[in-house]
Design a protein around this motif. Structure first.
Motif, short mmCIF file in Angstrom:
data_model
loop_
_atom_site.label_atom_id
_atom_site.label_comp_id
_atom_site.label_asym_id
_atom_site.label_seq_id
_atom_site.Cartn_x
_atom_site.Cartn_y
_atom_site.Cartn_z
N UNK A 144 0.83 -1.20 0.00
CA UNK A 144 0.00 0.00 0.00
C UNK A 144 0.87 1.25 0.00
N UNK A 145 1.90 1.27 0.82
CA UNK A 145 2.85 2.38 0.79
C UNK A 145 3.45 2.54 -0.61
N UNK A 146 3.82 1.42 -1.19
CA UNK A 146 4.47 1.46 -2.50
C UNK A 146 3.56 2.08 -3.56
N UNK A 147 2.28 1.70 -3.54
CA UNK A 147 1.36 2.28 -4.52
C UNK A 147 1.17 3.77 -4.28
N UNK A 148 1.13 4.20 -3.01
CA UNK A 148 1.04 5.63 -2.72
C UNK A 148 2.23 6.37 -3.33
N UNK A 149 3.43 5.83 -3.13
CA UNK A 149 4.64 6.49 -3.63
C UNK A 149 4.65 6.55 -5.15
N UNK A 150 4.32 5.44 -5.79
CA UNK A 150 4.31 5.41 -7.25
C UNK A 150 3.26 6.39 -7.79
N UNK A 151 2.08 6.40 -7.20
CA UNK A 151 1.03 7.31 -7.66
C UNK A 151 1.44 8.77 -7.46
N UNK A 152 2.15 9.06 -6.37
CA UNK A 152 2.66 10.41 -6.12
C UNK A 152 3.65 10.82 -7.20
N UNK A 153 4.59 9.95 -7.53
CA UNK A 153 5.59 10.26 -8.55
C UNK A 153 4.92 10.51 -9.91
N UNK A 154 3.87 9.74 -10.20
CA UNK A 154 3.17 9.91 -11.47
C UNK A 154 2.31 11.16 -11.48
N UNK A 155 1.68 11.48 -10.36
CA UNK A 155 0.84 12.68 -10.29
C UNK A 155 1.65 13.95 -10.44
N UNK A 156 2.83 13.96 -9.83
CA UNK A 156 3.68 15.15 -9.86
C UNK A 156 4.50 15.25 -11.14
N UNK A 157 4.66 14.13 -11.85
CA UNK A 157 5.50 14.12 -13.02
C UNK A 157 6.98 14.04 -12.68
N UNK A 158 7.29 13.72 -11.43
CA UNK A 158 8.69 13.61 -11.02
C UNK A 158 9.35 12.42 -11.69
N UNK A 159 8.61 11.35 -11.88
CA UNK A 159 9.19 10.14 -12.43
C UNK A 159 10.05 9.45 -11.39
N UNK A 160 10.96 8.63 -11.84
CA UNK A 160 11.83 7.91 -10.92
C UNK A 160 12.64 8.89 -10.10
N UNK A 161 12.72 8.64 -8.81
CA UNK A 161 13.41 9.58 -7.92
C UNK A 161 14.30 8.82 -6.96
N UNK A 162 15.46 9.40 -6.66
CA UNK A 162 16.36 8.81 -5.68
C UNK A 162 16.07 9.33 -4.28
N UNK A 163 14.97 10.08 -4.15
CA UNK A 163 14.64 10.69 -2.88
C UNK A 163 13.42 10.04 -2.22
N UNK A 164 13.16 8.77 -2.52
CA UNK A 164 11.97 8.12 -1.99
C UNK A 164 11.94 8.07 -0.47
N UNK A 165 13.11 7.98 0.16
CA UNK A 165 13.14 7.91 1.62
C UNK A 165 12.72 9.22 2.27
N UNK A 166 12.70 10.30 1.49
CA UNK A 166 12.29 11.60 2.03
C UNK A 166 10.80 11.85 1.84
N UNK A 167 10.13 10.95 1.12
CA UNK A 167 8.69 11.09 0.87
C UNK A 167 7.93 10.20 1.85
N UNK A 168 7.10 10.83 2.68
CA UNK A 168 6.32 10.07 3.67
C UNK A 168 4.86 10.05 3.25
N UNK A 169 4.35 8.84 3.03
CA UNK A 169 2.95 8.70 2.62
C UNK A 169 2.12 8.12 3.76
N UNK A 170 0.85 8.50 3.85
CA UNK A 170 -0.03 8.00 4.91
C UNK A 170 -0.67 6.68 4.52
N UNK A 171 -0.46 5.66 5.30
CA UNK A 171 -0.94 4.32 4.95
C UNK A 171 -2.43 4.32 4.67
N UNK A 172 -3.21 4.96 5.52
CA UNK A 172 -4.66 4.92 5.39
C UNK A 172 -5.21 6.12 4.65
#
Length: 220
Positions: A144-172
């Motif tokens: 679930x976390x992984x899908x949040x992160x991927x959807x965030x990268x796609x929504x923002x247009x950032x694409x692949x990022x080496x800064x995933x550890x700095x992105x905090x997504x809410x599980x619920x």
């Protein structure tokens, strides 16, 4: 704000009908895959996207012209205000369409070394939540976390990022915390009901997003 989504079982979609909607470039991309299953998934999901966008624009699905923006974010050349996103995994495709930028992701929950991936790609708070859970629950939370992160990268247009550890997504679901250097806008994640064995998410810039499930309206 309302965004519509379609969660499609690709096994129930006719390959020939969807492939007939593809452009020459898309046909060539499909043929680059080596496995028949991968060819079918690409052609069916891309054809389904064309059919859905054709209904929204009232155009022939074969006449739609796709363009790429920053981070290879997809758009329609003649309808720049229409936002959409596509993800597919396993037997399912997830498509979302809205008036504001959005991203979606669906992932099959599979046997991978998810703990190692979490250690390399997750925010410390996300990893802490995984450590608090039993093995099975932690694995489901990882996806679930992984899908949040991927959807965030796609929504923002950032694409692949080496800064995933700095992105905090809410599980619920809720506000995503990310460095301003990645995105100065506010983004919100919503977990979607997914088939058994899958996780899915939609991310947009609206805290009041109301995802509308239009799966049943799709006809192959």
């Amino acid at each position: 704000m309302i965004a519509s989504f379609w969660l499609l079982d690709l096994r129930c979609i006719a390959l020939d009908a969807m492939r007939a909607l593809l452009s020459a470039d898309e046909q060539a991309r499909a043929d680059q895959y080596r496995q028949e299953g991968d060819i079918a998934r690409f052609a069916k999901s891309r054809g389904a996207l064309r059919r859905i966008l054709a209904e929204r624009t009232r155009q022939d699905a074969r006449d739609l012209v796709f363009v790429e923006g920053g981070g290879r974010k997809p758009g329609l050349r003649d309808y720049p205000s229409l936002h959409f996103n596509l993800s597919h995994s396993g037997d399912f495709a997830l498509i979302a369409v809205g008036a504001q930028p959005l991203g979606v992701d669906i992932e099959a929950i599979r046997d991978i070394d998810w703990r190692a991936l979490a250690a390399m790609n997750f925010h410390p708070d996300e990893r802490a939540i995984l450590h608090q859970r039993s093995e099975g629950a932690a694995r489901d939370a990882f996806f679930q976390f992984w899908t949040h992160k991927e959807a965030f990268l796609k929504a923002t247009g950032i694409g692949l990022s080496e800064h995933l550890t700095a992105i905090k997504t809410p599980l619920e679901g809720g506000l995503i915390s990310a460095p301003k250097t990645l995105s100065s806008d506010a983004w919100y994640a919503i977990p979607l009901d997914a088939p058994h064995g899958y996780a899915a998410s939609i991310v947009s810039g609206s805290a009041q997003l109301a995802p509308r499930d239009l799966t049943a309206s799709f006809s192959s």
